[in-house]
Design a protein around this motif. Sequence first.
Motif, short mmCIF file in Angstrom:
data_model
loop_
_atom_site.label_atom_id
_atom_site.label_comp_id
_atom_site.label_asym_id
_atom_site.label_seq_id
_atom_site.Cartn_x
_atom_site.Cartn_y
_atom_site.Cartn_z
N LEU A 6 5.16 4.47 -4.14
CA LEU A 6 4.84 3.72 -2.92
C LEU A 6 3.32 3.62 -2.75
O LEU A 6 2.80 2.56 -2.42
CB LEU A 6 5.46 4.39 -1.70
N ILE A 7 2.62 4.71 -3.00
CA ILE A 7 1.15 4.72 -2.88
C ILE A 7 0.55 3.72 -3.85
O ILE A 7 -0.28 2.89 -3.47
CB ILE A 7 0.58 6.14 -3.11
N TYR A 8 0.95 3.78 -5.12
CA TYR A 8 0.34 2.90 -6.12
C TYR A 8 0.77 1.44 -5.97
O TYR A 8 0.05 0.54 -6.39
CB TYR A 8 0.63 3.41 -7.54
N ASP A 9 1.91 1.19 -5.35
CA ASP A 9 2.35 -0.19 -5.12
C ASP A 9 1.76 -0.80 -3.85
O ASP A 9 1.83 -2.01 -3.65
CB ASP A 9 3.89 -0.25 -5.02
N SER A 10 1.19 0.02 -3.01
CA SER A 10 0.67 -0.48 -1.74
C SER A 10 -0.64 -1.24 -1.95
O SER A 10 -1.35 -1.05 -2.94
CB SER A 10 0.46 0.69 -0.76
N GLN A 11 -0.94 -2.09 -1.00
CA GLN A 11 -2.18 -2.87 -1.02
C GLN A 11 -3.24 -2.14 -0.19
O GLN A 11 -3.51 -2.52 0.95
CB GLN A 11 -1.93 -4.27 -0.48
N ILE A 12 -3.80 -1.11 -0.80
CA ILE A 12 -4.88 -0.34 -0.19
C ILE A 12 -5.95 -0.15 -1.26
O ILE A 12 -5.69 -0.39 -2.45
CB ILE A 12 -4.38 1.02 0.37
N PRO A 13 -7.16 0.26 -0.89
CA PRO A 13 -8.21 0.43 -1.88
C PRO A 13 -7.81 1.40 -3.01
O PRO A 13 -7.13 2.41 -2.76
CB PRO A 13 -9.38 1.00 -1.07
N GLU A 14 -8.22 1.09 -4.23
CA GLU A 14 -7.85 1.89 -5.41
C GLU A 14 -8.27 3.35 -5.26
O GLU A 14 -7.52 4.25 -5.61
CB GLU A 14 -8.48 1.30 -6.68
N ALA A 15 -9.48 3.57 -4.76
CA ALA A 15 -9.96 4.94 -4.61
C ALA A 15 -9.06 5.73 -3.65
O ALA A 15 -8.77 6.91 -3.88
CB ALA A 15 -11.40 4.95 -4.13
N LEU A 16 -8.61 5.08 -2.61
CA LEU A 16 -7.71 5.73 -1.65
C LEU A 16 -6.36 6.02 -2.29
O LEU A 16 -5.79 7.09 -2.11
CB LEU A 16 -7.55 4.87 -0.39
N LYS A 17 -5.85 5.07 -3.06
CA LYS A 17 -4.58 5.29 -3.79
C LYS A 17 -4.68 6.54 -4.65
O LYS A 17 -3.81 7.41 -4.61
CB LYS A 17 -4.26 4.10 -4.70
N ASN A 18 -5.75 6.60 -5.45
CA ASN A 18 -5.93 7.73 -6.37
C ASN A 18 -6.04 9.05 -5.61
O ASN A 18 -5.43 10.05 -5.99
CB ASN A 18 -7.17 7.52 -7.24
N HIS A 19 -6.79 9.04 -4.53
CA HIS A 19 -6.97 10.28 -3.76
C HIS A 19 -5.66 10.73 -3.12
O HIS A 19 -5.32 11.92 -3.17
CB HIS A 19 -8.06 10.09 -2.70
N LEU A 20 -4.92 9.79 -2.54
CA LEU A 20 -3.65 10.15 -1.92
C LEU A 20 -2.65 10.67 -2.94
O LEU A 20 -1.90 11.62 -2.67
CB LEU A 20 -3.06 8.95 -1.18
#
Length: 171
Positions: A6-20
């Motif tokens: 869900l995190i990696y499929d979401s439309q949020i900044p890449e750095a935030l995806k990686n951190h989450l």
Amino acid sequence: MDLNALIYDSQIPEALKNHLAESKKLKSQINDTMVQDIEELFLYYQNFFKFNEADFSIQCIEAIARCKDADNFYYYLKKILSLNLDATIKPEPSSEMYFIDSSTFDETIESVTLELINLVDQIYNQEESIDLKATYINIGKLELINEIIADNYYKNLLKSSYQVIDSIEEH
């Protein structure tokens, strides 16, 4: 769908995806709804505001860490972003104002003036292959530059270009 997907499929900044996805502490504090809330607010800001994505990500991470009630996370994060995120409203697409990088503008002016100088020199020296169309196009561009920038150099260049063109039109 698992939380990482869900995190990696979401439309949020890449750095935030990686951190989450990589932070064990945050992963224990976040759920699917919170990821969707972050995505919803990111899309809202992305569509209507100019803002720094890294700052957005930091505000989200801090909000996750401080949030005590996951059910109200959307409203909590929205309040945090409205108070702490430096965001300015994007101009309307139909706005008459356009912003150009100053170096791009300077390069364009230099290119137009150098090309016009070369073309006018060809005419003045009565060379055989003269591109009148390119000359007139560059004169038009220089006229526009003169409308934007009040500079005697461009004014004089335009004036001398007119004189050279007038001299060949008389012959």
